[in-house]
Scaffold this motif. Structure first.
Motif, PDB file in Angstrom:
ATOM      1  N   MET A   1       0.834  -1.200   0.000  1.00  0.00           N
ATOM      2  CA  MET A   1       0.000   0.000   0.000  1.00  0.00           C
ATOM      3  C   MET A   1       0.872   1.255   0.000  1.00  0.00           C
ATOM      4  SD  MET A   1      -3.104   0.714   2.613  1.00  0.00           S
ATOM      5  CE  MET A   1      -4.523   1.622   2.058  1.00  0.00           C
TER       6      MET A   1
ATOM      7  N   TRP B   1      -2.462   5.253  -0.536  1.00  0.00           N
ATOM      8  CA  TRP B   1      -3.107   6.041   0.522  1.00  0.00           C
ATOM      9  C   TRP B   1      -2.834   7.533   0.401  1.00  0.00           C
ATOM     10  CZ3 TRP B   1      -1.012   8.934   4.557  1.00  0.00           C
ATOM     11  CH2 TRP B   1       0.385   8.930   4.644  1.00  0.00           C
ATOM     12  N   ASP B   2      -1.699   7.896  -0.217  1.00  0.00           N
ATOM     13  CA  ASP B   2      -1.329   9.305  -0.265  1.00  0.00           C
ATOM     14  C   ASP B   2      -1.286   9.881  -1.677  1.00  0.00           C
ATOM     15  OD1 ASP B   2       0.917   8.070  -1.228  1.00  0.00           O
ATOM     16  OD2 ASP B   2       2.308   8.990   0.192  1.00  0.00           O
TER      17      ASP B   2
ATOM     18  N   LEU C   1      -9.119   5.348   2.072  1.00  0.00           N
ATOM     19  CA  LEU C   1      -7.803   4.716   1.953  1.00  0.00           C
ATOM     20  C   LEU C   1      -6.921   5.032   3.153  1.00  0.00           C
ATOM     21  CD1 LEU C   1      -7.012   5.218  -1.833  1.00  0.00           C
ATOM     22  CD2 LEU C   1      -7.697   3.120  -0.664  1.00  0.00           C
ATOM     23  N   VAL C   2      -7.076   6.201   3.726  1.00  0.00           N
ATOM     24  CA  VAL C   2      -6.314   6.564   4.929  1.00  0.00           C
ATOM     25  C   VAL C   2      -6.793   5.711   6.103  1.00  0.00           C
ATOM     26  CG1 VAL C   2      -5.695   8.426   6.520  1.00  0.00           C
ATOM     27  CG2 VAL C   2      -5.892   8.899   4.071  1.00  0.00           C
TER      28      VAL C   2
ATOM     29  N   GLU D   1      -8.068   2.749   5.811  1.00  0.00           N
ATOM     30  CA  GLU D   1      -7.528   1.414   5.512  1.00  0.00           C
ATOM     31  C   GLU D   1      -6.064   1.308   5.930  1.00  0.00           C
ATOM     32  OE1 GLU D   1      -7.515  -2.502   4.247  1.00  0.00           O
ATOM     33  OE2 GLU D   1      -9.228  -1.164   4.440  1.00  0.00           O
ATOM     34  N   LEU D   2      -5.291   2.352   5.660  1.00  0.00           N
ATOM     35  CA  LEU D   2      -3.885   2.366   6.062  1.00  0.00           C
ATOM     36  C   LEU D   2      -3.756   2.248   7.580  1.00  0.00           C
ATOM     37  CD1 LEU D   2      -0.813   3.028   5.298  1.00  0.00           C
ATOM     38  CD2 LEU D   2      -1.407   5.295   6.147  1.00  0.00           C
TER      39      LEU D   2
END
Length: 126
Positions: free
Chosen positions: A14, A20-21, A56-57, A59-60
């Motif tokens: 990831m 995520w970023d 996504l953040v 999820e991270l």
């Protein structure tokens, strides 16, 4: 014992893919506590770095927690197996003293003719 690295690999993937970023190679945030409100933390990170993918953040952050739990489980397994006799067929891991990288070789890998390359990885190859 054969350690588990599934979450570590997912987290690394990831980060490498910049999911995520948005590919900006931002440093990973601090690992949140298990009881932290991940939505609030993700919201703060999104505001701080101008990120649009809130999910996504989150999820991270979940993967960071799972990676930490996985590492704790691996350490507990290692502690439990300390001093046990190694028998033929057991999976073993060797850790390089200086770098901390791990070499993993299983019985199945040893018998495959195509498996001639051996390498050290940060979190093993299991």
């Amino acid at each position: 014992p054969r350690a588990q690295y599934a979450e570590a690999k997912r987290l690394s993937k990831m980060q490498k893919e910049g999911l995520w970023d948005g590919g900006r190679n931002l440093p990973l945030p601090e690992v949140p506590s298990e009881h932290a409100n991940l939505d609030d933390l993700a919201e703060k990170l999104c505001e701080l770095h101008g990120l649009e993918e809130h999910h996504l953040v989150v999820e991270l952050l979940k993967r960071q927690i799972m990676d930490k739990d996985e590492a704790k489980g691996n350490a507990a397994d290692c502690e439990r197996e300390q001093g046990q006799i190694i028998r033929y067929g057991d999976a073993i891991e060797l850790q390089h003293v200086t770098t901390g990288k791990i070499l993993t070789l299983t019985k199945q890998q040893a018998h495959e003719r195509a498996s001639k390359k051996v390498c050290c990885e940060d979190r093993g190859s299991a």
